[in-house]
Motif scaffolding. Structure first.
Motif, PDB file in Angstrom:
ATOM      1  N   LYS A 254       2.368   6.435  -7.265  1.00 38.55           N
ATOM      2  CA  LYS A 254       1.386   7.599  -7.968  1.00 38.55           C
ATOM      3  C   LYS A 254       1.581   8.950  -7.400  1.00 38.55           C
ATOM      4  O   LYS A 254       1.484  10.008  -8.530  1.00 38.55           O
ATOM      5  CB  LYS A 254      -0.304   7.223  -7.420  1.00 38.55           C
ATOM      6  N   PHE A 255       1.719   9.263  -6.190  1.00 42.16           N
ATOM      7  CA  PHE A 255       2.157  10.611  -5.767  1.00 42.16           C
ATOM      8  C   PHE A 255       3.585  11.146  -6.597  1.00 42.16           C
ATOM      9  O   PHE A 255       3.436  12.192  -6.874  1.00 42.16           O
ATOM     10  CB  PHE A 255       2.418  10.391  -4.169  1.00 42.16           C
TER      11      PHE A 255
ATOM     12  N   ALA B 257      -4.359   3.482  -7.801  1.00 41.84           N
ATOM     13  CA  ALA B 257      -2.978   3.410  -7.635  1.00 41.84           C
ATOM     14  C   ALA B 257      -2.206   2.008  -7.703  1.00 41.84           C
ATOM     15  O   ALA B 257      -1.276   2.013  -8.306  1.00 41.84           O
ATOM     16  CB  ALA B 257      -2.428   3.899  -5.921  1.00 41.84           C
TER      17      ALA B 257
ATOM     18  N   GLN C 137      -5.332   1.592   3.299  1.00 42.31           N
ATOM     19  CA  GLN C 137      -5.517   2.870   2.940  1.00 42.31           C
ATOM     20  C   GLN C 137      -4.816   3.459   1.496  1.00 42.31           C
ATOM     21  O   GLN C 137      -3.902   4.117   1.702  1.00 42.31           O
ATOM     22  CB  GLN C 137      -5.286   4.056   3.872  1.00 42.31           C
ATOM     23  N   VAL C 138      -5.100   2.702   0.679  1.00 43.11           N
ATOM     24  CA  VAL C 138      -4.657   3.268  -0.740  1.00 43.11           C
ATOM     25  C   VAL C 138      -5.745   3.188  -1.766  1.00 43.11           C
ATOM     26  O   VAL C 138      -6.715   2.467  -1.952  1.00 43.11           O
ATOM     27  CB  VAL C 138      -3.611   1.929  -1.160  1.00 43.11           C
ATOM     28  N   GLU C 139      -5.519   4.434  -2.671  1.00 47.44           N
ATOM     29  CA  GLU C 139      -6.541   4.227  -3.876  1.00 47.44           C
ATOM     30  C   GLU C 139      -6.533   3.113  -4.768  1.00 47.44           C
ATOM     31  O   GLU C 139      -5.348   2.733  -5.127  1.00 47.44           O
ATOM     32  CB  GLU C 139      -6.669   5.644  -4.473  1.00 47.44           C
TER      33      GLU C 139
ATOM     34  N   PRO D 111       0.748  -1.180   0.025  1.00 45.53           N
ATOM     35  CA  PRO D 111       0.134   0.051  -0.007  1.00 45.53           C
ATOM     36  C   PRO D 111       0.918   1.238  -0.066  1.00 45.53           C
ATOM     37  O   PRO D 111       0.416   2.232  -0.796  1.00 45.53           O
ATOM     38  CB  PRO D 111      -0.693  -0.216   1.153  1.00 45.53           C
TER      39      PRO D 111
ATOM     40  N   SER E 108       0.979   3.771  -3.110  1.00 48.62           N
ATOM     41  CA  SER E 108       0.454   5.260  -3.183  1.00 48.62           C
ATOM     42  C   SER E 108       1.494   5.977  -3.341  1.00 48.62           C
ATOM     43  O   SER E 108       1.111   7.348  -4.062  1.00 48.62           O
ATOM     44  CB  SER E 108       0.077   5.448  -1.669  1.00 48.62           C
ATOM     45  N   GLN E 109       2.775   6.027  -3.012  1.00 52.25           N
ATOM     46  CA  GLN E 109       3.889   6.871  -3.242  1.00 52.25           C
ATOM     47  C   GLN E 109       4.299   6.844  -4.719  1.00 52.25           C
ATOM     48  O   GLN E 109       4.737   7.619  -5.306  1.00 52.25           O
ATOM     49  CB  GLN E 109       4.904   6.530  -2.370  1.00 52.25           C
TER      50      GLN E 109
END
Length: 497
Positions: free
Chosen positions: A380-381, A408, A403-405, A373, A377-378
């Motif tokens: 994508k960021f 992503a 907690q990850v979109e 996760p 997430s990172q």
């Protein structure tokens, strides 16, 4: 002649309660009201309150139906909270008064402690007593208590000579002390769940083959070696299964070879572990096959040429990184950079920015499920557009609950370790543990199956070579063709090859 109800209930309550409830039911009407409150607490999963109230009702002698129902729900509560011994006693008591809890008892027998098993035995249904006696005897064997195990094996043969367990009891008692296998697993700490899965597989795979003597290694290399010495010198084991990881396994493999006994690691991946001698085996070769399959797919089918690698500094990560890199180079691709990280790390910005700056066609990230996760997430960021490639730890529903979109994870391509438990193994595993066997359980089962052959006839090389394993592999070069490849599409794993 049955014991009076109040005597039995008093005994059961002493077994499953640590204290006497302050609330008391002095009449049938009181018991009914308290039972309603207990059911309300139970439905709201307030197990502490429900346990207290059900204990009060179970102690009341004026309403047998509510008393017995309370015993059943005490079993349900203790099962839900992991108190398997108390749950087993409660279910057995409920069955004594007419509730069918046979499946519950079978499910928990192997998970309960010795003392609880002995207490439950007195009140379990007669048809289950051979099974419970056999489970109890095997547990005593695993604890190295041959005198107690012999007692219960003999009881099966005398009282239940026509049961299926009488034959098993006779075999196991005849071989008492002769076919003990030491099992080194992490049964506490970070890798407890993995160790327990492997143990569950061994429990089934070892049936009628050998007695597993379990030792908690806490995944400490020094402890693993010392415990192996004790198993060989003091317990006189005929072989060793475990430890889990390569860094812990090599020394134990050398020790076992020196002692002239077989060694199998269910999950180690480094080839040097089984290079010690002909009695040493690793069977977890499917992650190597994953890396080969991914390199082939990425280069030959997707047409990707340049790669970066971000991998955990562990046996798992290092093996996948090494094999993937080697295969990419063999196929004419290029590894631009390869960066390791410590498992459990949360901030990957530095590593990802370095990779982004090198503009690879794809990034191979054999991360663990817990790390996925944060990494996804990172990625994508950071705005990384390279194709992301992963291994089997990505293929877990758990990553969708973090907690990850979902966006992503979209489009990531992953491999999965193939494992195909036999119907017989799956049915027995599901019956005992009430769930399907995972890959680690299958590896434990495979290790026990192979160990059974090695201690029966170590020279039967043909049988060993042709052994069909459920998750492991003894080294077939073309096994990578059995690896499945998935992509993540709208929060689901879609098979693409």
């Amino acid at each position: 002649m049955k014991k009076p109800i109040f005597v039995l209930i008093l005994f059961i309550l002493l077994c499953i309660s640590n204290c006497t409830p302050a609330i008391q039911a002095t009449s049938a009407e009181d018991a009914s009201k308290i039972y309603e409150l207990a059911m309300k607490a139970y439905s709201e999963q307030d197990y502490k309150e429900a346990n207290k109230l059900f204990l009060v009702v179970a102690k009341n002698k004026q309403n047998k139906e509510l008393m017995v129902n309370s015993l059943f729900y005490l079993g349900e509560i203790n099962k839900a909270t992991g108190n398997y011994g108390k749950a087993l006693i409660s279910y057995s008591a409920a069955s004594h008064y007419g509730i069918n809890t046979s499946d519950n008892i079978k499910e928990l027998a192997s998970l309960a402690d010795l003392s609880s098993l002995e207490k439950a035995l007195a009140y379990a249904p007669e048809k289950l007593k051979p099974f419970l006696l056999y489970t109890l005897a095997r547990k005593f064997q695993s604890a190295g208590k041959e005198k107690e195990s012999t007692k219960y094996f003999s009881e099966i043969e005398i009282k239940y000579p026509k049961s299926e367990y009488a034959r098993k009891a006779k075999y196991m008692s005849q071989h008492a002390g002769k076919i003990k296998i030491g099992v080194l697993l992490p049964l506490s700490g970070t890798y407890k769940k993995t160790g327990e899965s492997v143990k569950n597989g061994i429990e089934i795979g070892s049936r009628d083959k050998f007695i597993p003597l379990y030792v908690d290694t806490k995944e400490n290399p020094v402890r693993s070696y010392k415990e192996a010495v004790n198993l060989i010198e003091e317990k006189r084991v005929s072989g060793i299964i475990g430890p889990l990881f390569s860094r812990n396994s090599f020394a134990v493999s050398c020790l076992s070879d020196y002692a002239g006994i077989p060694f199998i690691s269910p999950t180690a991946t480094k080839e040097f572990v089984d290079s010690v001698g002909p009695r040493s085996f690793i069977i977890n070769r499917t992650i190597e096959q994953q890396a080969i399959a991914m390199a082939n797919y990425a280069i030959l089918e997707l047409g990707l040429k340049t790669f970066s690698i971000l991998y955990p500094y562990s046996d798992y990560g290092e093996t996948l990184e090494k094999v993937f890199s080697g295969k990419v180079i063999d196929l004419g691709g290029m590894i631009i950079n390869s960066i390791s990280y410590k498992e459990g790390k949360r901030d990957f910005q530095g590593e990802l920015n370095r990779i982004k700056a090198s503009h690879p066609d794809a990034i191979y990230i054999p991360a663990t499920t817990l790390d996925v996760p944060a990494i996804a997430s990172q990625i994508k960021f950071c705005g990384i557009k390279s194709q992301i490639l992963g291994a089997d730890e990505w293929r877990s529903e758990e990553i969708f609950r973090q907690q990850v979109e979902i966006s992503a994870l979209e489009g990531i391509i992953i491999t999965d370790s193939p494992f195909n438990p036999t119907t017989a193994f799956s049915d027995e595993f599901n019956f005992i543990f009430r769930k399907e066997p995972n890959r680690y359980a299958c590896l434990g089962y495979d290790a026990a199956t192979l160990m059974g052959i090695l201690i029966e006839n170590p020279r039967d090389l043909g049988r060993i070579k042709n052994l069909q394993l459920t998750a492991g592999s003894l080294g077939s070069k073309n096994s990578y063709k059995n690896v499945h490849i998935y992509t993540i599409n709208r929060g689901k794993f879609k098979l693409i090859k």
